[in-house]
Design a protein around this motif. Sequence first.
Motif, mmCIF file in Angstrom:
data_model
loop_
_atom_site.group_PDB
_atom_site.id
_atom_site.type_symbol
_atom_site.label_atom_id
_atom_site.label_comp_id
_atom_site.label_asym_id
_atom_site.label_seq_id
_atom_site.Cartn_x
_atom_site.Cartn_y
_atom_site.Cartn_z
ATOM 1 N N UNK A 186 0.664 -1.247 -0.173
ATOM 2 C CA UNK A 186 -0.094 -0.020 -0.089
ATOM 3 C C UNK A 186 0.747 1.387 -0.086
ATOM 4 N N UNK A 187 0.589 2.262 -0.828
ATOM 5 C CA UNK A 187 1.236 3.273 -0.773
ATOM 6 C C UNK A 187 1.961 4.050 0.627
ATOM 7 N N UNK A 188 0.811 4.264 1.295
ATOM 8 C CA UNK A 188 1.035 4.871 2.655
ATOM 9 C C UNK A 188 2.148 3.996 3.423
ATOM 10 N N UNK A 189 2.129 2.705 3.442
ATOM 11 C CA UNK A 189 2.819 1.942 4.132
ATOM 12 C C UNK A 189 4.384 2.064 3.240
ATOM 13 N N UNK A 190 4.207 2.123 1.865
ATOM 14 C CA UNK A 190 5.777 2.264 1.291
ATOM 15 C C UNK A 190 6.294 3.584 1.690
ATOM 16 N N UNK A 191 5.492 4.350 1.828
ATOM 17 C CA UNK A 191 6.265 6.048 1.900
ATOM 18 C C UNK A 191 6.596 6.238 3.561
ATOM 19 N N UNK A 192 6.169 5.285 4.406
ATOM 20 C CA UNK A 192 6.548 5.713 5.949
ATOM 21 C C UNK A 192 7.956 5.612 6.201
ATOM 22 N N UNK A 193 8.794 4.863 5.250
ATOM 23 C CA UNK A 193 10.245 5.023 5.284
ATOM 24 C C UNK A 193 10.902 6.345 4.895
ATOM 25 N N UNK A 194 10.264 6.850 4.231
ATOM 26 C CA UNK A 194 10.575 8.237 3.833
ATOM 27 C C UNK A 194 10.413 9.624 4.672
ATOM 28 N N UNK A 195 9.801 9.194 5.874
ATOM 29 C CA UNK A 195 9.468 10.063 6.749
ATOM 30 C C UNK A 195 10.104 9.915 8.293
ATOM 31 N N UNK A 196 10.913 9.032 8.247
ATOM 32 C CA UNK A 196 11.600 8.541 9.205
ATOM 33 C C UNK A 196 12.690 9.841 9.658
#
Length: 306
Positions: free
Chosen positions: A10-20
């Motif tokens: 899911x896009x939301x999950x895939x993008x989580x790493x980019x806000x660490x």
Amino acid sequence: MLLAINSKNDEANALEGLVHPDGVLRKENFVWIKANWNSKDQNLKEIAEELSLGMDSFVFVDDNPVERELVKRQLPEVETPDIDSSENFIKMLDHNGYFEVTVFSSEDRNKTAQYHARARVTNAKTCFANYDEYLASLNMKAIITQFEPIYIQRVVQLTNKSNQFDLTTLRCSEDDIMAMQRDEKFICLCGRLIDKFSDNGIVSVVVGKIENKQINIRIWLMSCRVLKRGLEKAMMNILISVAKDRGIKEVVGNYYPTKKNGMVKDFYKEMGFSFMSQDEKGNSKWKMEVDGYSFMQTQIDVDIQL
């Protein structure tokens, strides 16, 4: 070097790493993000189409051997290195030399931003009733010059990396380009395109050699990121204008087909040239009578600095 994400998630999950908070990369550092449940080979095809890049431009880095095998079998043109543990990722990418740079131009510094702007241009297309209206809305300006010193590296780079919109695929060194620019027998043009979203930099190169009242086109290429904007028409208008000023009677163009440049096989026909000949390899020759040329209309404001 451009970065894209190809994630089965899911896009939301895939993008989580980019806000660490300790992360280096952010969403804006990627030219395209595909995060869905489609197969990764299909996603990769779509990324290539949306960016107008050949499949052989891509390196697919994935820690899943099943996904790597799929891409290897379905997209053999894509470089797919076999990687193991994450601590070896950088070493394997570096040692394989995928991203070695021979020429680095000023345009390269803004490449990701340019592709983001291209995405905005593509999205803007849906708001207009017809294509001409859409082109007019881009407020395009072309600056057409000779091979000024500041542009030499970019011209060299384009002659060595352009594959799709490239009629002759002539590869040139910096010395080759500078020699052409100094030689009065050569007409050397390069085009820079600016629109309301971004300055695309130098995106088109045309070189013709004067031989007995005739111009023989040695190089005609254009970056795929500005396709179908009318810049090729503007460049042709300028080339014919220069030919008239120099008393040239004919312009002769050659098309040398490759596996990648089929998109321009009808270029000369579309520009109004007459077919002359074709050999067994498909290499074709075309001719334009300068006095019979009809200047083409574009939605580009052209600034000529010759």
